[in-house]
Write a protein that holds these residues in place. Sequence first.
Motif: not given
Length: 420
Positions: A19-26, A368-378, A380-387
């Motif tokens: 699964s493609l996931t991003l958490s706020a903290h570990a 993968k080749e069809d999934q992306m996240y946009i992250l805040n560099p300050k 690392l929180q997710t701005i967008h996540g999509f496939s």
Amino acid sequence: MKSSKYSKWASLVLTGVLSLTLSAHASAAAAQPGTTMKPSWTSPSLFTPTVLVKSGSEAVIHDVKAFPDKKLVYVYMGQNVPNTTGKTKQEWSVDTLKALDANTGKLKWEYVFHESKGPYTITSKAVFGSSGTSYVYQAFSDKTYKLYSVNSAGQLNWMQKLTGPSNISLMKDGSVLTSTTGVPNAKGVVKSVLTLYNSSGKQLLSQQVQGSVITAQGERIVMAASPMSRASNGTWLEKSNPRLEVYDLSLKQLYAYQTPAGSNIYGEGSPGQFVLNDGTFIIRIHLADNQNKLLAFGPEGKPLWGRSIPGSAYTEATASGYIVYENGKFTLYDLAGQVGDPHTFLDAAGETFGISRTSDGNLSFSMKEDQMYILNPKTLQTIHGFSITDLNLGTNDYAAHTVYSSSEDGKLFKFVLPVK
């Protein structure tokens, strides 16, 4: 974002759950996978034949760049043409900059970097100013070299002839740096001519210095200044642990640093040299046994610190620091040290990882080749996540909650991302 799809320097074999996931903290609960998106428009193929390029010829999109304020998206591309002279084995191409209407996907204008009956392109590079001005370097098959400035209306602002093979960089003050590197002398010493042009094409400064440019970012130009060594077959090789010389935009040398014996700054992998907004320079040193270290120097060259990182880690700069990716975890650092807890990314084993900066300063992270996240560099929180459906993400750019992505057959797709 650069061409070749998210700058795929780091193709890592990773482990995790499917699964493609991003958490706020570990330790936090994993976020839900990104939304599945369909394009709001799809352009016709931009690989259209011309009088110079036959239908079906091989072509490639080098770069995609979005300009929301201009309501334009640029596609910089090249199309191969047959090499008919036999005088060189280098491939020929015709390079074109095309601008599409960001609202409709229709072609607004195109600028072809080829004169009638003129030479063909051998190598090239494009950089883009915030106003929509494009600066394009072209090395031609007749051994001529030119720097072009094209405005957001598709008109030529100016053109400068260069004296030899060059690299170009867009600097913090809006000037364009060309670095033209000569051949080694009998002792392996290489010299480069550094030239700065303003946005009007006026030459500001020009100076010959020893070495070749390894990076030019912000307000700093970093040269590898050690003599090259000659291999047994007669070819010249860059020194693995060179002396670095750092210049400012007045082309004044600020300081120098001799990298440690047995180290290497030219290893493959993620980017290894960063200039932060305040002029701090960070360089990645590869040591024995796959040990790596980041070294930081203040704006005037004062050594700040050295931090060990795993040899397999991926690094990328932020405006005031950097991130390290290793074993499914992002860790954010500023100059003082680690910022917050690591952020965990769980992915399917064996998928390709890529990360790069977007045109608006955020981070693009892909699996993968069809999934992306946009992250805040300050943060690392997710701005967008999509496939996306029925399409692989190609060379692309993100700005203003929108992704523009190309396909192998030369089409451009626009994805408008939902704002929470």
